[in-house]
Design an enzyme around this catalytic site. Structure first.
Site, PDB file in Angstrom:
ATOM      1  N   ASP A  47     -34.679  25.855   6.826  1.00 19.15           N
ATOM      2  CA  ASP A  47     -34.064  26.301   8.085  1.00 19.15           C
ATOM      3  C   ASP A  47     -33.737  25.084   8.961  1.00 19.15           C
ATOM      4  O   ASP A  47     -34.287  24.931  10.034  1.00 19.15           O
ATOM      5  CB  ASP A  47     -35.004  27.268   8.835  1.00 19.15           C
ATOM      6  CG  ASP A  47     -36.346  26.637   9.201  1.00 19.15           C
ATOM      7  OD1 ASP A  47     -36.756  25.634   8.564  1.00 19.15           O
ATOM      8  OD2 ASP A  47     -36.998  27.133  10.142  1.00 19.15           O
TER       9      ASP A  47
ATOM     10  N   HIS B 278     -43.748  17.802   9.262  1.00 16.58           N
ATOM     11  CA  HIS B 278     -44.247  19.014   8.603  1.00 16.58           C
ATOM     12  C   HIS B 278     -43.606  19.219   7.221  1.00 16.58           C
ATOM     13  O   HIS B 278     -44.287  19.384   6.214  1.00 16.58           O
ATOM     14  CB  HIS B 278     -43.902  20.258   9.433  1.00 16.58           C
ATOM     15  CG  HIS B 278     -44.517  20.334  10.780  1.00 16.58           C
ATOM     16  ND1 HIS B 278     -45.855  20.522  10.989  1.00 16.58           N
ATOM     17  CD2 HIS B 278     -43.955  20.269  12.015  1.00 16.58           C
ATOM     18  CE1 HIS B 278     -46.104  20.588  12.290  1.00 16.58           C
ATOM     19  NE2 HIS B 278     -44.964  20.438  12.931  1.00 16.58           N
TER      20      HIS B 278
HETATM   21  O1  RIB Z   1     -44.314  24.931  11.977  1.00 14.02           O
HETATM   22  C1  RIB Z   1     -43.508  23.915  11.464  1.00 14.02           C
HETATM   23  C2  RIB Z   1     -42.398  24.490  10.620  1.00 14.02           C
HETATM   24  O2  RIB Z   1     -41.586  25.361  11.423  1.00 14.02           O
HETATM   25  C3  RIB Z   1     -41.440  23.482  10.050  1.00 14.02           C
HETATM   26  O3  RIB Z   1     -40.946  23.953   8.820  1.00 14.02           O
HETATM   27  C4  RIB Z   1     -40.336  23.453  11.076  1.00 14.02           C
HETATM   28  O4  RIB Z   1     -39.124  22.972  10.548  1.00 14.02           O
HETATM   29  C5  RIB Z   1     -40.254  24.910  11.440  1.00 14.02           C
HETATM   30  O5  RIB Z   1     -39.500  25.596  10.460  1.00 14.02           O
HETATM   31 CA    CA Z   2     -38.491  23.972   8.484  1.00 12.32          CA
END
Ligand code: RIB
Ligand code: CA
Length: 297
Positions: free
Chosen positions: A9, A235
């Site tokens: 995303d 992340h």
């Molecule tokens: O909580 C972090 C995640 O949420 C990551 O994948 C960030 O891109 C959002 O999608």
């Molecule tokens: Ca993400």
């Protein structure tokens, strides 16, 4: 050589994950599949197409789910990923081709069936496409090499005190994906929050060529959301590094379920029964961030 589908995303840290992927000759990207999350799916798909063109990634982009399985879509986190989902980076001057034909979950099914035992799905957004694929073709659970997910929170959440964004955005989808009989690795906040690209590191990267400059530029808006860190969190990169450098993580193997109601909605919790999940509970965040910088520079 691992064959990957990246379900994403984009999203600033998703963009960094694609930058990392591009630098890894041992990871072959079969497809980018998009999902709502950091923005609506029109925007995340446009961003995936932009990133494909900007980073010259030779992979199709298939558009996926516009919202959760059963709930209305929540508001986009523009305070984290900007109005355009890519930290308000200037996206002009890059010619975009359209998304490739076909729905994300259908292409996931086709690709997994075409390469039995070989495809790893790396999901770094809400898990709606994976849940739809499983629903339409439960056989893929036995055909994937693995499923690696950035998502979940055991100690504390980032969108509520309990829940992490990717799981909270579609908890029913996440519950279905974690209950399916396929080999899942979960990379939750408990590990990713220690994986920080500092602003000093980003400035240094910017001096080290085109990829480093891109990593610096795309993270400037995102880093403002993590002001207290003087940097930003990797992340989604951590999900890929969990595949390439598993020794950087501490792992617990146990069943996991997802809270589906109440104030704990979207929380990941240790369960008594169900398929076992490999949970990357802790990471050597400094080593992971260094590995990211060295790989992309
Ligand atoms: O909580 C972090 C995640 O949420 C990551 O994948 C960030 O891109 C959002 O999608
Ligand atoms: Ca993400």
């Amino acid at each position: 050589m691992s064959l990957l589908i990246l379900d994403t995303d984009p999203g600033v840290d998703d963009a960094l994950a694609l930058l990392y992927l591009r630098a890894r000759a041992d990871l072959k990207l079969l497809a980018i599949t998009t999902v709502f999350g950091n923005a609506d799916v029109e925007t995340t798909t446009r961003n995936a197409l932009w990133l494909r063109a900007r980073l010259a990634l030779p992979a199709p982009v298939y558009r996926g789910a516009a919202g959760p399985l059963t709930r209305p879509r929540g508001a986009s986190p523009t305070h984290v990923h900007g109005e355009n989902g890519l930290g308000d980076l200037d996206l002009s001057g890059v010619a975009l081709s359209p998304a490739d034909p076909g729905a994300a979950h259908e292409r996931i099914i086709e690709l997994v069936r075409a390469h039995p035992g070989k495809v790893t799905i790396v999901a770094i957004g809400p898990l709606t496409n994976l849940a739809l694929a499983l629903r339409a073709a439960p056989d893929i659970a036995n055909l994937v090499a693995g499923v690696t997910i950035m998502g979940g929170a055991f100690a504390a959440g980032n969108v509520t005190p309990f829940a992490e964004a990717n799981i909270h955005n579609d908890p029913e989808a996440a519950a279905g994906v974690l209950a399916a009989p396929w080999p899942v690795t979960l990379v939750p906040l408990d590990a990713t929050l220690s994986c920080v690209l500092t602003n000093a590191d980003a400035r240094e990267l910017a001096q080290q060529g085109e990829a480093g400059r891109f990593a610096h530029d795309v993270t400037r808006g995102y880093a403002k959301a993590y002001e207290q860190l003087d940097g930003c969190v990797l992340h989604d990169v951590a999900a890929l590094v969990s595949l390439t450098r598993p020794e950087l993580f501490e792992t617990r193997v146990a069943p996991v379920s997802v809270a589906l109601s109440g104030e704990r909605l979207g929380q990941t919790v240790w369960a008594e029964s169900g398929p076992t999940i490999s949970v990357r509970l802790r990471a050597d965040g400094a080593a992971l961030a260094r590995h990211f910088r060295e790989t992309v520079a």
